[in-house]
Design a protein around this motif. Structure first.
Motif, PDB file in Angstrom:
ATOM      1  N   LEU A   1      49.962  35.902  43.971  1.00 31.66           N
ATOM      2  CA  LEU A   1      51.143  35.386  43.462  1.00 31.66           C
ATOM      3  C   LEU A   1      52.181  36.607  44.005  1.00 31.66           C
ATOM      4  CD1 LEU A   1      50.322  33.582  40.014  1.00 31.66           C
ATOM      5  CD2 LEU A   1      51.339  32.639  42.096  1.00 31.66           C
ATOM      6  N   PRO A   2      53.391  36.001  44.179  1.00 32.20           N
ATOM      7  CA  PRO A   2      54.710  36.970  44.629  1.00 32.20           C
ATOM      8  C   PRO A   2      54.837  38.230  43.697  1.00 32.20           C
ATOM      9  CG  PRO A   2      55.404  34.813  44.930  1.00 32.20           C
ATOM     10  CD  PRO A   2      54.012  34.579  44.189  1.00 32.20           C
ATOM     11  N   SER A   3      54.599  38.047  42.469  1.00 32.53           N
ATOM     12  CA  SER A   3      54.521  39.336  41.745  1.00 32.53           C
ATOM     13  C   SER A   3      53.416  40.383  41.467  1.00 32.53           C
ATOM     14  CB  SER A   3      54.954  38.992  40.342  1.00 32.53           C
ATOM     15  OG  SER A   3      56.164  38.352  40.036  1.00 32.53           O
ATOM     16  N   MET A   4      52.374  39.986  42.111  1.00 31.81           N
ATOM     17  CA  MET A   4      51.134  40.601  42.187  1.00 31.81           C
ATOM     18  C   MET A   4      51.105  41.877  43.361  1.00 31.81           C
ATOM     19  SD  MET A   4      48.448  37.529  41.948  1.00 31.81           S
ATOM     20  CE  MET A   4      46.883  38.764  41.925  1.00 31.81           C
ATOM     21  N   LYS A   5      50.383  42.701  43.245  1.00 28.99           N
ATOM     22  CA  LYS A   5      50.165  43.891  44.254  1.00 28.99           C
ATOM     23  C   LYS A   5      48.909  43.913  44.595  1.00 28.99           C
ATOM     24  CE  LYS A   5      53.955  46.283  42.089  1.00 28.99           C
ATOM     25  NZ  LYS A   5      54.527  47.577  41.135  1.00 28.99           N
ATOM     26  N   LEU A   6      48.576  44.268  45.717  1.00 28.70           N
ATOM     27  CA  LEU A   6      47.068  44.363  46.326  1.00 28.70           C
ATOM     28  C   LEU A   6      47.094  46.215  46.642  1.00 28.70           C
ATOM     29  CD1 LEU A   6      45.355  42.497  47.246  1.00 28.70           C
ATOM     30  CD2 LEU A   6      45.704  43.126  49.531  1.00 28.70           C
ATOM     31  N   ILE A   7      46.141  46.776  45.590  1.00 31.08           N
ATOM     32  CA  ILE A   7      46.135  48.045  45.406  1.00 31.08           C
ATOM     33  C   ILE A   7      44.638  48.731  46.069  1.00 31.08           C
ATOM     34  CG2 ILE A   7      46.428  49.910  44.076  1.00 31.08           C
ATOM     35  CD1 ILE A   7      47.674  48.156  42.096  1.00 31.08           C
ATOM     36  N   THR A   8      44.640  49.714  46.841  1.00 28.30           N
ATOM     37  CA  THR A   8      43.528  50.371  47.039  1.00 28.30           C
ATOM     38  C   THR A   8      43.633  51.914  46.895  1.00 28.30           C
ATOM     39  OG1 THR A   8      42.845  48.974  48.594  1.00 28.30           O
ATOM     40  CG2 THR A   8      42.095  51.069  48.927  1.00 28.30           C
ATOM     41  N   ASP A   9      42.927  52.606  46.041  1.00 27.85           N
ATOM     42  CA  ASP A   9      43.000  54.095  45.995  1.00 27.85           C
ATOM     43  C   ASP A   9      41.889  54.710  46.754  1.00 27.85           C
ATOM     44  OD1 ASP A   9      42.522  56.733  45.008  1.00 27.85           O
ATOM     45  OD2 ASP A   9      42.929  55.953  42.866  1.00 27.85           O
ATOM     46  N   LYS A  10      42.551  55.372  47.876  1.00 25.91           N
ATOM     47  CA  LYS A  10      41.817  56.029  48.934  1.00 25.91           C
ATOM     48  C   LYS A  10      40.725  57.104  48.269  1.00 25.91           C
ATOM     49  CE  LYS A  10      41.892  57.824  53.515  1.00 25.91           C
ATOM     50  NZ  LYS A  10      42.759  58.293  54.669  1.00 25.91           N
ATOM     51  N   ARG A  11      41.149  57.537  47.220  1.00 25.46           N
ATOM     52  CA  ARG A  11      40.191  58.718  46.676  1.00 25.46           C
ATOM     53  C   ARG A  11      38.985  58.272  46.209  1.00 25.46           C
ATOM     54  NH1 ARG A  11      44.899  60.845  42.784  1.00 25.46           N
ATOM     55  NH2 ARG A  11      44.628  58.785  42.409  1.00 25.46           N
ATOM     56  N   THR A  12      39.261  57.029  45.266  1.00 26.14           N
ATOM     57  CA  THR A  12      37.960  56.413  44.479  1.00 26.14           C
ATOM     58  C   THR A  12      37.500  55.230  45.381  1.00 26.14           C
ATOM     59  OG1 THR A  12      39.288  55.168  43.290  1.00 26.14           O
ATOM     60  CG2 THR A  12      39.045  57.301  42.316  1.00 26.14           C
ATOM     61  N   ASN A  13      38.047  54.718  46.371  1.00 27.62           N
ATOM     62  CA  ASN A  13      37.690  53.608  47.044  1.00 27.62           C
ATOM     63  C   ASN A  13      37.814  52.261  46.019  1.00 27.62           C
ATOM     64  OD1 ASN A  13      37.291  52.265  49.688  1.00 27.62           O
ATOM     65  ND2 ASN A  13      35.077  52.201  49.137  1.00 27.62           N
ATOM     66  N   GLU A  14      38.498  52.407  45.095  1.00 24.89           N
ATOM     67  CA  GLU A  14      38.754  51.245  44.219  1.00 24.89           C
ATOM     68  C   GLU A  14      39.788  50.418  44.762  1.00 24.89           C
ATOM     69  OE1 GLU A  14      39.422  52.929  40.217  1.00 24.89           O
ATOM     70  OE2 GLU A  14      37.280  53.466  39.909  1.00 24.89           O
ATOM     71  N   HIS A  15      39.487  48.898  44.712  1.00 24.98           N
ATOM     72  CA  HIS A  15      40.593  47.843  45.293  1.00 24.98           C
ATOM     73  C   HIS A  15      40.991  46.966  44.163  1.00 24.98           C
ATOM     74  CE1 HIS A  15      39.310  49.079  49.156  1.00 24.98           C
ATOM     75  NE2 HIS A  15      37.985  49.088  48.824  1.00 24.98           N
ATOM     76  N   VAL A  16      42.047  46.557  44.196  1.00 24.36           N
ATOM     77  CA  VAL A  16      42.592  45.384  43.710  1.00 24.36           C
ATOM     78  C   VAL A  16      42.740  44.323  44.560  1.00 24.36           C
ATOM     79  CG1 VAL A  16      44.411  44.213  42.119  1.00 24.36           C
ATOM     80  CG2 VAL A  16      43.678  46.767  41.707  1.00 24.36           C
ATOM     81  N   GLY A  17      41.615  43.627  45.061  1.00 23.42           N
ATOM     82  CA  GLY A  17      41.807  42.524  45.973  1.00 23.42           C
ATOM     83  C   GLY A  17      41.268  41.127  45.175  1.00 23.42           C
ATOM     84  N   PHE A  18      41.111  40.296  46.090  1.00 21.97           N
ATOM     85  CA  PHE A  18      40.519  38.939  45.460  1.00 21.97           C
ATOM     86  C   PHE A  18      39.380  38.230  46.408  1.00 21.97           C
ATOM     87  CE2 PHE A  18      44.847  38.757  47.454  1.00 21.97           C
ATOM     88  CZ  PHE A  18      44.681  37.509  48.446  1.00 21.97           C
ATOM     89  N   THR A  19      38.878  37.633  45.786  1.00 21.11           N
ATOM     90  CA  THR A  19      37.488  36.918  46.450  1.00 21.11           C
ATOM     91  C   THR A  19      37.588  35.543  46.246  1.00 21.11           C
ATOM     92  OG1 THR A  19      36.392  37.129  44.141  1.00 21.11           O
ATOM     93  CG2 THR A  19      35.854  38.945  45.731  1.00 21.11           C
ATOM     94  N   SER A  20      37.060  34.904  47.166  1.00 18.00           N
ATOM     95  CA  SER A  20      36.860  33.431  47.207  1.00 18.00           C
ATOM     96  C   SER A  20      36.333  32.633  46.172  1.00 18.00           C
ATOM     97  CB  SER A  20      36.585  32.769  48.724  1.00 18.00           C
ATOM     98  OG  SER A  20      35.241  33.297  48.953  1.00 18.00           O
ATOM     99  N   TRP A  21      36.437  31.431  45.830  1.00 14.54           N
ATOM    100  CA  TRP A  21      35.665  30.652  45.412  1.00 14.54           C
ATOM    101  C   TRP A  21      34.252  30.254  45.981  1.00 14.54           C
ATOM    102  CZ3 TRP A  21      37.950  26.137  41.794  1.00 14.54           C
ATOM    103  CH2 TRP A  21      38.990  26.674  40.993  1.00 14.54           C
ATOM    104  N   ASN A  22      33.240  30.006  45.430  1.00 16.61           N
ATOM    105  CA  ASN A  22      31.836  29.547  46.211  1.00 16.61           C
ATOM    106  C   ASN A  22      32.106  28.617  46.964  1.00 16.61           C
ATOM    107  OD1 ASN A  22      29.226  30.549  46.959  1.00 16.61           O
ATOM    108  ND2 ASN A  22      28.512  29.049  45.467  1.00 16.61           N
ATOM    109  N   SER A  23      32.989  27.490  46.322  1.00 16.70           N
ATOM    110  CA  SER A  23      33.196  26.169  46.721  1.00 16.70           C
ATOM    111  C   SER A  23      34.419  25.613  46.230  1.00 16.70           C
ATOM    112  CB  SER A  23      32.014  25.034  46.774  1.00 16.70           C
ATOM    113  OG  SER A  23      31.799  24.778  45.415  1.00 16.70           O
ATOM    114  N   PRO A  24      35.123  24.683  46.628  1.00 12.22           N
ATOM    115  CA  PRO A  24      36.090  23.802  46.040  1.00 12.22           C
ATOM    116  C   PRO A  24      36.027  23.391  44.490  1.00 12.22           C
ATOM    117  CG  PRO A  24      36.006  23.232  48.201  1.00 12.22           C
ATOM    118  CD  PRO A  24      34.797  23.927  47.880  1.00 12.22           C
ATOM    119  N   SER A  25      34.712  23.030  44.181  1.00  6.67           N
ATOM    120  CA  SER A  25      34.370  22.693  43.036  1.00  6.67           C
ATOM    121  C   SER A  25      33.743  23.734  42.383  1.00  6.67           C
ATOM    122  CB  SER A  25      33.340  21.589  43.046  1.00  6.67           C
ATOM    123  OG  SER A  25      32.219  21.741  43.591  1.00  6.67           O
TER     124      SER A  25
END
Length: 839
Positions: A160-184
C-alpha cells in the motif's frame, strides 16, 4: 503453564461476555477484553479498511485479514494466520496476557502471534491494537504511545502507498512480501518481492530463491529497467539509504482520492492496480511481465533482449551463440561467447601483439545484473581506464557521477526505445563494427575481381549453348508453355498477387490424367466440399495417391483462393506442411494436386467419434508440436513470411503415421521486408478461430495465427469445438469454459477423459496454460511461435499468468456464421473456406 492459565481465564471471560456483541467488537481498536470473535469486525476511523475473519473464494478455511471496507468484491490487503488457517467459525482475534496479538481456535490454541517479547506482567492491560485508515494494524503501548508491532512491517502479498520496502545490508533482513500459493490459498507461495542491495540496489522477484524478474538498478530517480516509472502513475517513489538500511517508499504526492496498491500474484507477476470508482472495478495500470524480455536471463550471458524485434534475443556485438542449434530453435538460455579473445587474455598467454581492447556504446538499455560500483567522483574517462585495467571487467557505465563496473558475464541486458542507461561493452578491437567493415571491404575486393572474370566467361559459354537448344526446347514444351502462360497471366491480372510464381518449380498435370485418376470425379471419390469446390481422392497410373482440389466454375472466391494458394504453397517445403504436387489448367478447369493424407483431417479424430480412444495424449502432443513447428516455418524459417489466416482443426491433415500437416493456404498472405502487421477490408476465415483484432478491425499478423493455434490446442485437449455452447457450465464457448476453470484453479474438467492419465497431468495442464496464453485478447500479450514451442517442451519452465481471452461472450449468429457451421459439418478433409465480412 502460562498458556494454560491464559486459556482458562480467556474461556471464562468468553463464557460470561460473548453473549453481548458490544464486548466482542467495537470501534477501530482491540484490547484483551474488547476482542474480535468470528464473524465480528472492526473498521478504521473513516471507514477505509476493515479487520476481521474472512474466507477466500473456493475455500472453506477462515483467516484474519484486512480489506477495503467500501470496495466490492472483497480485496484482502493483509493476512495474519496465512499458514495456519481455521477450519470453522470459532476463531478469536485478541491480545494475550503477554501483550501479543494472537489468533486462537476453539480449543484456545494459538495459531498465530505477533511474537514480540515483553517483560511486563501487565502487558495486556497496557496494550491496544488499532486499524488505521492507511491499512496498517498497529500494536502500541497505551502509556507511552510507542508502537511495538505493525502489520506494515510484516506484509503478505500487497504493498500500500504508506508502506515501506526495507533491506538491512548489515543483517540481510528484508521487509518484503510473498505471493499467495493460489488465488484461493493465502499460504506462503513460491514468489517473493524485495530489495536486492548486494551491489547497486534494485527490486527483484525471486522464485524459490532464484531471480525471476528484476527492475534494473536505482539511478537516483527511478529503476532503469522500468521505463514506465517516467510516467505519471508510477512517479513518487523514493529510495533512501541510511546506515546501510535501504528504504523504498511511495511519496505522498499520490492523489488523496486515488486508491491503489501493488500486488505480487501467485504466478509471480508484479502488478499495480488502481480503483475506478465510476466502473467499480480494479484496473491494472502496470505489470512486471509484459514480454519475454521481462523474464530474468531470457537471452543468457552476453545476450540482449529487445521486445520489438523478432526473435527477441540477439548476441551483443563481438559475440556469437554458445549453442548455435539451440539458439536458432529459440532456446537462448545458453547465451553467447566472444568471437575474439580480449587483449588482456592474450597477454596472459604471452601474446603481446594484440591490439588494445575497445568499448562499444550501447544506448538506452537496462543494464545487466550484479554490478560493482564506486561512489568516488571519477570522470567517465577514469571509469573507462579502471575497467580496462581489470581483465574481468566486461563493461562499464557512468550514471549520475557514479562509475559502475560489471565483472565477467553480462546477464539480463535489455534494449529500450527511448529511456535507459548507456552501457559501454568491452570487445576485442577486431570486433568493432568499423574495423570489421574495413576488413570485410578488403576481402570483398580481393574476391570480386577474379569471380567477376570467371562469371563473364561462363556467361558467354551459356549463351552460345542456349541458342543451340532453344529451338528444340520450344517444340517439346509448347503445350506446357501455353498452360504456364495462362497461369502466369492469371496471376499478373489478379489484384491480390504481388510477384510471380517460379513456374518451372510447379509441375502441370493433364486434365485427362487427373480425370482418370479420380474415376472421372466420381462421387465415391469425393473427400469433401468447400467454398472453392469439391476435393477428390485419386490414384495416378504410377500408383501415387493424390488429393485433387477442383475449382468450382461458379466460385469467384475459389478462383482467388486457387491463385493465392499456387502462389504461396509452391514456395514452401516442410514436413509439417501439406505438399502441393502440381496444378491442372485446361479451359475453364483449374485444379490443385496435393499429396494424399490417408488419415484425412484432425477433426474427424477428435470430435464426436470413437477415434479419441486411439488418439491418446502422446499422439495428441506430437500433433500439437508438429503444428507449432510448421507454423514456426511459415512465420520465421521459410523464404517468405506467411500468415495462414485460417488455421483450424479441419485444416490439419494426418499422414499414415498420424503426423500433422497444415493445409489450405488459399487465404494465406505473404509479408515482405520488415512488415509485421497488415490490414484488410475483406476479413476471411472461420468463426471461432479468428483473433479479435482480425475479426473486428481487419488487422492480421503472426499473432492472429497464434490465437488460432491457441483455440486449436484447447480443442485438441478437450475434444470439444470452440463454437459449442456450454450453458450447463455457465460458459458460452470453449474459451469461456477454459477461462472459467482457470480462474477457479480447476482445469481437470477441461481434459478429454479418454486421454487423461495422472502421469501426464502436469504436461496437459502446461499445454492448457500455453493455449490460454495464445488466446489472450491483446496482441502484445500473446507469445510468438518460437516461445510457444519452448513453453510446450518445458524449455521455458515458469509461464506467465494468462489474461482473459478474446471472444468469451455469446456471439450473435449471422447467416454467414450459420452457413459456416453447415459447411464445417459436411467437411471431412483438408480444404474448406469461409468468409466473414467485418462490420
Amino acid at each position: 503453564m502460562n498458556k494454560t492459565r491464559h486459556g482458562i481465564s480467556l474461556l471464562l471471560l468468553l463464557s460470561s461476555t460473548c453473549f453481548f456483541s458490544r464486548i466482542c467488537y467495537g470501534g477501530d481498536t482491540i484490547t484483551s477484553t474488547n476482542f474480535i470473535k468470528d464473524p465480528a469486525t472492526i473498521i478504521s476511523n473513516t471507514s477505509v479498511f476493515k479487520l476481521g475473519f474472512f474466507t477466500p473464494s473456493n475455500s472453506t478455511h477462515r483467516y484474519v485479514g484486512i480489506w477495503f471496507e467500501k470496495i466490492s468484491p472483497q480485496t484482502v490487503m493483509w493476512v495474519a494466520n496465512r499458514d495456519t488457517p481455521l477450519n470453522n467459525t470459532s476463531g478469536i482475534f485478541t491480545i494475550s496476557n503477554d501483550g501479543n496479538l494472537v489468533v486462537l481456535d476453539s480449543t484456545n490454541t494459538i495459531l498465530w502471534s505477533s511474537n514480540i517479547s515483553s517483560s511486563s506482567s501487565s502487558a495486556a492491560n497496557n496494550t491496544i491494537a488499532q486499524i488505521l485508515d492507511t491499512g496498517n494494524l498497529v500494536l502500541k503501548d497505551t502509556s507511552s504511545g510507542v508502537i511495538k508491532w505493525e502489520s506494515f512491517e510484516h506484509p503478505t502479498d500487497k504493498f500500500l502507498p504508506s508502506m515501506k520496502l526495507i533491506t538491512d545490508k548489515r543483517t540481510n533482513e528484508h521487509v518484503g512480501f510473498t505471493s499467495w500459493n493460489s488465488p484461493s490459498d493465502p499460504s506462503t507461495g513460491n514468489f517473493s518481492f524485495l530489495l536486492d542491495v548486494r551491489n547497486i540496489p534494485e527490486a527483484v522477484i525471486l522464485n524459490g530463491g532464484k531471480t525471476y524478474w528484476r527492475s534494473g538498478p536505482w539511478n537516483g530517480q527511478s529503476f532503469i529497467g522500468i521505463p514506465e516509472m517516467y510516467s505519471v502513475y508510477l512517479s513518487g517513489y523514493n529510495l533512501a539509504i541510511q546506515d546501510q538500511i535501504y528504504t523504498l517508499s511511495l511519496a505522498t504526492n499520490i492523489g488523496a482520492q486515488e486508491i491503489l496498491y501493488l500486488f505480487l500474484s501467485s504466478q509471480g507477476n508484479f502488478e499495480q492496480r488502481n480503483w475506478d470508482d465510476e466502473k467499480k472495478q480494479w484496473n491494472t495500470s502496470w505489470v512486471s511481465h509484459k514480454t519475454e524480455c521481462d523474464f530474468y536471463g531470457t537471452c543468457g550471458a552476453f545476450g540482449i533482449c529487445n521486445a520489438k524485434t523478432s526473435p527477441v534475443c540477439s548476441c551483443l556485438t563481438g559475440f556469437k551463440p554458445k549453442q548455435e542449434k539451440e539458439w536458432n530453435q529459440g532456446n537462448w538460455r545458453s547465451g553467447c561467447v566472444r568471437k575474439t579473445t580480449l587483449k588482456c587474455e592474450k597477454q596472459l598467454n604471452n601474446n603481446t601483439d594484440a591490439k588494445e581492447d575497445e568499448f562499444l556504446k550501447l544506448g538506452m538499455v537496462k543494464v545487466p545484473f550484479f554490478a560493482e560500483w564506486s561512489f568516488a567522483s571519477l570522470s567517465i574517462d577514469d571509469c573507462r581506464r579502471e575497467c580496462l585495467r581489470n581483465c574481468s571487467c566486461s563493461s562499464y557505465a557512468f550514471e549520475n557521477d557514479i562509475c559502475i563496473h560489471w565483472m565477467d558475464d553480462l546477464i539480463d541486458t535489455e534494449q529500450f526505445e527511448s529511456v535507459g542507461a548507456d552501457l559501454y561493452l568491452r570487445i576485442a578491437s577486431a570486433d568493432l563494427p568499423t574495423n570489421s567493415g574495413r576488413n570485410n571491404k578488403r576481402i570483398i575486393i580481393a574476391i570480386v575481381i577474379p569471380v567477376t572474370f570467371v562469371i563473364f566467361i561462363i556467361a558467354i559459354f551459356l549463351t552460345m549453348w542456349k541458342r543451340k537448344i532453344n529451338k528444340h526446347e520450344k517444340k517439346l514444351n509448347m503445350t506446357s508453355s501455353v498452360k504456364k502462360k495462362i497461369l502466369k497471366q492469371s496471376i499478373v491480372d489478379d489484384d491480390m498477387i504481388e510477384g510471380e510464381i517460379k513456374l518451372e518449380e510447379l509441375p502441370l498435370y493433364d486434365f485427362e490424367k487427373v480425370a482418370i485418376a479420380t474415376n472421372y470425379f466420381d462421387l465415391n471419390s469425393k473427400l469433401g466440399q468447400g467454398g472453392f469446390g469439391p476435393v477428390y481422392k485419386g490414384k495416378l497410373l504410377n500408383g501415387q495417391e493424390i488429393a485433387v482440389k477442383r475449382l468450382s466454375r461458379a466460385s469467384k472466391q475459389g478462383y482467388e483462393e486457387f491463385i493465392n494458394e499456387v502462389r504461396v504453397i509452391s514456395k514452401l517445403q516442410h514436413r509439417n506442411l501439406v505438399r502441393l504436387l502440381g496444378c491442372c489448367i485446361e479451359g475453364e478447369e483449374k485444379m490443385l494436386i496435393y499429396e494424399y493424407m490417408p488419415n484425412l483431417s484432425l477433426d474427424a479424430w477428435i470430435f464426436g467419434s470413437s477415434k479419441p480412444k486411439i488418439l491418446d495424449w502422446r499422439k495428441r502432443f506430437n500433433i500439437v508440436d508438429g503444428i507449432a513447428r510448421g507454423l514456426l516455418y511459415l512465420h520465421r524459417d521459410s523464404r517468405l513470411k506467411i500468415i495462414h489466416r485460417d488455421l483450424k482443426v479441419s485444416n490439419i491433415l494426418l499422414d499414415k503415421d498420424l503426423n500433422p500437416k497444415i493445409s489450405d493456404f488459399g487465404m494465406a498472405r505473404i509479408f515482405g521486408g520488415d512488415v509485421v502487421q497488415a490490414n484488410t477490408v475483406r476479413v476471411v476465415g472461420t468463426y471461432g478461430y479468428m483473433s479479435p483484432e482480425y475479426a473486428m478491425q481487419g488487422q492480421f499478423s503472426e499473432k492472429s495465427d497464434v490465437f488460432s493455434f491457441g483455440v486449436l490446442l484447447l480443442e485438441i485437449i478437450s475434444g470439444r469445438r470452440n463454437t459449442e455452447l456450454y450453458l450447463h457450465e455457465s460458459s458460452i464457448s470453449l474459451l469461456g469454459f477454459a477461462w472459467k476453470l482457470w480462474t477457479e484453479d480447476n482445469l481437470i474438467p477441461l481434459i478429454e477423459p479418454t486421454i487423461y492419465e495422472p502421469c501426464y497431468q502436469l504436461e496437459i495442464l502446461r499445454c492448457i496454460h500455453v493455449g490460454l496464453l495464445c488466446v489472450q485478447e491483446f496482441i502484445n500479450d500473446r507469445p510468438n511461435v518460437s516461445t510457444i514451442i519452448s513453453m510446450l517442451n518445458s524449455e521455458i519452465v515458469d509461464l506467465p499468468s494468462p489474461k482473459e481471452p478474446g471472444f468469451v461472450g455469446r456471439p450473435h449468429e449471422t447467416d454467414t456464421e450459420s452457413s459456416q457451421k453447415k459447411l464445417d459439418q459436411c467437411s471431412t478433409n483438408n480444404v474448406t473456406l469461409s468468409a466473414v465480412i467485418a462490420r
